[in-house]
Scaffold this motif. Sequence first.
Motif, short mmCIF file in Angstrom:
data_model
loop_
_atom_site.label_atom_id
_atom_site.label_comp_id
_atom_site.label_asym_id
_atom_site.label_seq_id
_atom_site.Cartn_x
_atom_site.Cartn_y
_atom_site.Cartn_z
N ASP A 7 21.37 39.17 11.05
CA ASP A 7 20.22 39.94 10.57
C ASP A 7 19.89 39.56 9.12
OD1 ASP A 7 20.05 41.38 12.99
OD2 ASP A 7 21.41 42.95 12.24
N THR A 8 20.93 39.40 8.30
CA THR A 8 20.72 39.02 6.91
C THR A 8 20.08 37.65 6.81
OG1 THR A 8 22.61 40.34 6.19
CG2 THR A 8 21.87 38.62 4.68
N VAL A 9 20.52 36.70 7.63
CA VAL A 9 19.95 35.36 7.61
C VAL A 9 18.48 35.41 8.04
CG1 VAL A 9 20.04 33.06 8.66
CG2 VAL A 9 22.15 34.16 7.83
N ILE A 60 8.36 28.43 7.28
CA ILE A 60 9.66 28.22 7.90
C ILE A 60 9.48 28.28 9.41
CG2 ILE A 60 12.02 29.11 8.12
CD1 ILE A 60 11.20 28.16 5.25
N THR A 61 9.92 27.23 10.09
CA THR A 61 9.92 27.22 11.55
C THR A 61 11.37 27.17 12.01
OG1 THR A 61 7.81 26.04 11.55
CG2 THR A 61 9.07 26.07 13.62
N LEU A 62 11.89 28.31 12.38
CA LEU A 62 13.29 28.40 12.80
C LEU A 62 13.47 27.73 14.15
CD1 LEU A 62 16.15 29.53 12.31
CD2 LEU A 62 15.39 31.63 13.46
N MET A 63 14.45 26.86 14.23
CA MET A 63 14.76 26.20 15.50
C MET A 63 16.00 26.80 16.15
SD MET A 63 13.62 22.32 14.79
CE MET A 63 13.87 22.21 13.05
N ASP A 64 16.99 27.20 15.33
CA ASP A 64 18.19 27.79 15.92
C ASP A 64 19.06 28.43 14.85
OD1 ASP A 64 19.87 28.47 18.03
OD2 ASP A 64 19.95 26.42 18.80
N LEU A 65 19.87 29.37 15.29
CA LEU A 65 20.91 30.00 14.46
C LEU A 65 22.24 29.77 15.15
CD1 LEU A 65 19.25 33.42 13.58
CD2 LEU A 65 19.62 31.49 12.04
N PHE A 66 23.25 29.47 14.36
CA PHE A 66 24.59 29.23 14.88
C PHE A 66 25.57 30.11 14.10
CE2 PHE A 66 22.10 25.35 14.90
CZ PHE A 66 22.23 24.88 16.20
N THR A 67 26.64 30.54 14.74
CA THR A 67 27.67 31.30 14.05
C THR A 67 29.03 30.73 14.41
OG1 THR A 67 28.46 33.52 13.51
CG2 THR A 67 27.87 33.11 15.80
N ASN A 68 29.98 30.88 13.49
CA ASN A 68 31.30 30.32 13.74
C ASN A 68 32.05 31.10 14.81
OD1 ASN A 68 31.61 32.50 11.89
ND2 ASN A 68 33.52 31.67 11.12
N VAL A 69 32.96 30.40 15.46
CA VAL A 69 33.74 31.01 16.54
C VAL A 69 35.24 30.88 16.28
CG1 VAL A 69 31.96 30.74 18.29
CG2 VAL A 69 33.62 28.90 17.94
N GLN A 70 35.61 30.49 15.06
CA GLN A 70 37.03 30.38 14.73
C GLN A 70 37.64 31.77 14.74
OE1 GLN A 70 38.45 27.58 14.52
NE2 GLN A 70 36.80 26.16 14.13
N PRO A 71 38.64 32.02 15.58
CA PRO A 71 39.19 33.38 15.70
C PRO A 71 39.85 33.90 14.44
CG PRO A 71 40.48 31.82 16.99
CD PRO A 71 39.28 31.07 16.48
N ASP A 72 40.42 33.02 13.63
CA ASP A 72 41.12 33.46 12.42
C ASP A 72 40.38 33.07 11.14
OD1 ASP A 72 43.19 34.56 13.95
OD2 ASP A 72 44.20 32.60 14.09
N ARG A 77 30.53 32.71 9.16
CA ARG A 77 29.61 31.64 8.76
C ARG A 77 28.46 31.59 9.76
NH1 ARG A 77 33.26 27.96 7.78
NH2 ARG A 77 33.26 28.58 5.61
N VAL A 78 27.24 31.51 9.22
CA VAL A 78 26.03 31.37 10.02
C VAL A 78 25.28 30.16 9.49
CG1 VAL A 78 23.82 32.44 10.68
CG2 VAL A 78 25.87 33.86 10.42
N ALA A 79 24.75 29.36 10.39
CA ALA A 79 23.92 28.22 10.00
C ALA A 79 22.53 28.41 10.61
CB ALA A 79 24.53 26.90 10.48
N ALA A 80 21.53 28.15 9.79
CA ALA A 80 20.14 28.22 10.24
C ALA A 80 19.56 26.81 10.19
CB ALA A 80 19.32 29.14 9.34
N TYR A 81 19.07 26.35 11.33
CA TYR A 81 18.43 25.04 11.43
C TYR A 81 16.93 25.28 11.53
CZ TYR A 81 17.11 20.58 13.65
OH TYR A 81 16.52 19.39 13.97
N PHE A 82 16.17 24.74 10.58
CA PHE A 82 14.74 25.01 10.55
C PHE A 82 13.96 23.85 9.95
CE2 PHE A 82 16.67 26.75 6.72
CZ PHE A 82 15.80 26.41 5.69
#
Length: 132
Positions: A7-9, A60-72, A77-82
């Motif tokens: 939401d913040t991103v 800004i044309t957002l193409m995708d959002l990614f978030t980390n999946v490292q359990p520990d 971490r969130v990455a925005a590709y735009f």
Amino acid sequence: MNPSPIDTVRRYLDALQAGDTAALVACFEAEGCVLSPFLGTMPARSFFPKLAQASARSVITLMDLFTNVQPDAEVTRVAAYFRYDWTLLDGSLVAFHCVDIFDFAPGSERIARMHIVYDTHPLRAAVGDKYA
């Protein structure tokens, strides 16, 4: 319900497009920083006014959002590709693909660190250093 890092991103990207410096800075922790290919590492509270001084308009044309999946992971971490269509104060338009990587401290909804990633060579060749 508290906002999530995603939401913040999204709020950050909306503020970037709107050119709303206060809203951009508000997305960050008080000591939050930005790692920029052009300007190096700067406090967010200094970086965004400098960006505003060089900018006339942003789309800004957002193409995708990614978030980390490292359990520990120690951070969320969130990455925005735009696509960033950036109109500079002199009226020139620079368009490029960008990835902004946002680090959040555990339990925080505010950005601790943002790393901007894009190929600067075509931009520098086309427009020079517009932050100067």
